[in-house]
Design a protein around this motif. Structure first.
Motif, short mmCIF file in Angstrom:
data_model
loop_
_atom_site.label_atom_id
_atom_site.label_comp_id
_atom_site.label_asym_id
_atom_site.label_seq_id
_atom_site.Cartn_x
_atom_site.Cartn_y
_atom_site.Cartn_z
N ALA A 97 22.73 -7.70 -50.21
CA ALA A 97 21.73 -8.63 -50.75
C ALA A 97 21.13 -9.49 -49.65
O ALA A 97 19.93 -9.79 -49.67
CB ALA A 97 22.38 -9.50 -51.83
N GLY A 128 18.39 -7.84 -47.89
CA GLY A 128 17.19 -7.62 -48.68
C GLY A 128 17.11 -6.25 -49.33
O GLY A 128 16.02 -5.81 -49.72
N PRO A 134 17.11 -3.67 -52.22
CA PRO A 134 16.88 -3.82 -53.66
C PRO A 134 18.14 -3.55 -54.48
O PRO A 134 19.02 -2.79 -54.05
CB PRO A 134 15.79 -2.78 -53.96
CG PRO A 134 15.11 -2.56 -52.64
CD PRO A 134 16.16 -2.72 -51.60
N LYS A 135 18.21 -4.17 -55.64
CA LYS A 135 19.42 -4.10 -56.46
C LYS A 135 19.74 -2.67 -56.88
O LYS A 135 20.91 -2.25 -56.87
CB LYS A 135 19.25 -5.00 -57.69
CG LYS A 135 20.55 -5.28 -58.43
CD LYS A 135 20.35 -6.36 -59.47
CE LYS A 135 21.67 -6.70 -60.15
NZ LYS A 135 21.51 -7.78 -61.16
N ARG A 138 21.11 -0.81 -54.00
CA ARG A 138 22.49 -1.24 -53.74
C ARG A 138 23.46 -0.52 -54.66
O ARG A 138 24.52 -0.08 -54.23
CB ARG A 138 22.60 -2.75 -53.98
CG ARG A 138 22.31 -3.62 -52.79
CD ARG A 138 22.50 -5.07 -53.16
NE ARG A 138 21.29 -5.68 -53.67
CZ ARG A 138 21.23 -6.77 -54.39
NH1 ARG A 138 22.35 -7.37 -54.74
NH2 ARG A 138 20.09 -7.26 -54.78
#
Length: 290
Positions: free
Chosen positions: A193, A196, A198-199, A202
């Motif tokens: 996170a 940077g 993205p979720k 991840r």
């Protein structure tokens, strides 16, 4: 003049060394190997020489067309139950891990309900859906309906079996997936996170590859249990392996050899699933220390 003298230094050293030695009993591993070999040989001899096993009947029905069709139905039930069950289970797992209390409550209620109700009760419920609800309507809640259809042909026997197995499997799959995700170090997510990432990326590139190492052993056990548990749909008169074996020995009275047909098929297919599990686990174990 005294004739006594002190003991030699070498004797003293030897006495002290013997006292410090660690005594280890002699091991005889081949004794247990011999005992196990004798027991296995006796068991195999009994299988080969006892006429009650009726191996000629076993050989005649093992690859019979009706048995092969039943094996195919069993594999279909296992495949659809696994795919749909784990798809819903993954959704439920991330609902439980979400920050929304509503989603968490829905997931917890679903898992609690479907783990509490026996599978055979769930199967019979879906099989008798047309008896409970003869017609379904779409329209205004508690008001007039705009479209309705008969439920008699909505869910057949095979569809009810797949639906019951999948919904039951999803409750257990959700907890397996949730446990695997929680096993991933949270520090890695924080680092990702901070970079940077993205979720969704991840989740796909960091969480799931590591969580799979914890998920796979338990998931494979559940799939094998589901494969053997398909025999319970015999109460719905679906022609899977165990039901078809029952039909055959109900006609000819050869109970033992027909049960051995089912047993050997279950053993062979479970072994194939275990081999597949081994290679999938080895794939996801790349980069692991153990």
């Amino acid at each position: 003049m005294s004739l006594t003298s002190d003991p030699p230094k070498a004797a003293v050293v030897a006495t002290e060394d013997y006292g410090a030695l660690k005594v280890v009993p002699v091991r005889h591993p081949w004794r247990w190997v011999a005992v196990a070999a004798v027991l296995v040989a006796q068991f195999l001899h009994g299988l080969a020489t006892n006429p009650a096993w009726e191996w000629d009947v076993f050989a005649r029905f093992f690859t019979a067309e009706t048995i092969l069709k039943a094996v195919w139905v069993t594999l279909q039930l296992t495949f659809y139950g696994t795919v749909l069950g784990f798809a819903l289970g993954i959704l439920l797992a991330f609902m439980r891990l979400s920050a929304s209390r509503f989603l968490v409550s829905v997931a917890v209620a679903y898992i609690w309900a479907f783990r509490s109700i026996p599978l055979i009760v769930q199967l019979l419920f879906w099989f008798n859906l047309a008896y409970l609800y003869k017609e379904l309507q779409f329209g205004i809640p508690f008001g007039p309906g705009f479209y309705s259809f008969d439920t008699m042909g909505l869910v057949g026997a095979l569809g009810a079996a797949v639906l019951g197995l999948a919904l039951h499997q999803a409750a257990y799959a959700a907890e397996i997936v949730r446990g695997g995700v929680l096993a991933v170090d949270s520090g890695q997510l924080e680092a990702a996170a901070a970079l940077g990432i993205p979720k969704l990326r991840r989740l796909r590139r960091i969480v799931l590859p590591q969580a799979m190492r914890s998920i796979l052993p338990s998931a494979a056990n559940e799939i094998i249990s589901l494969f053997k548990g398909t025999s319970i749909v015999s109460v719905m008169a679906i022609g899977e392996l165990f039901y078809q074996v029952q039909v055959v020995y109900g006609r000819n009275g050869r109970v033992v050899p027909l049960l051995m047909v089912a047993t050997v098929w279950y053993i062979l297919l479970t072994a194939a699933l275990s081999v597949l599990q081994h290679y999938v686990e080895r794939h996801y174990a790349k980069g692991a220390t153990r």
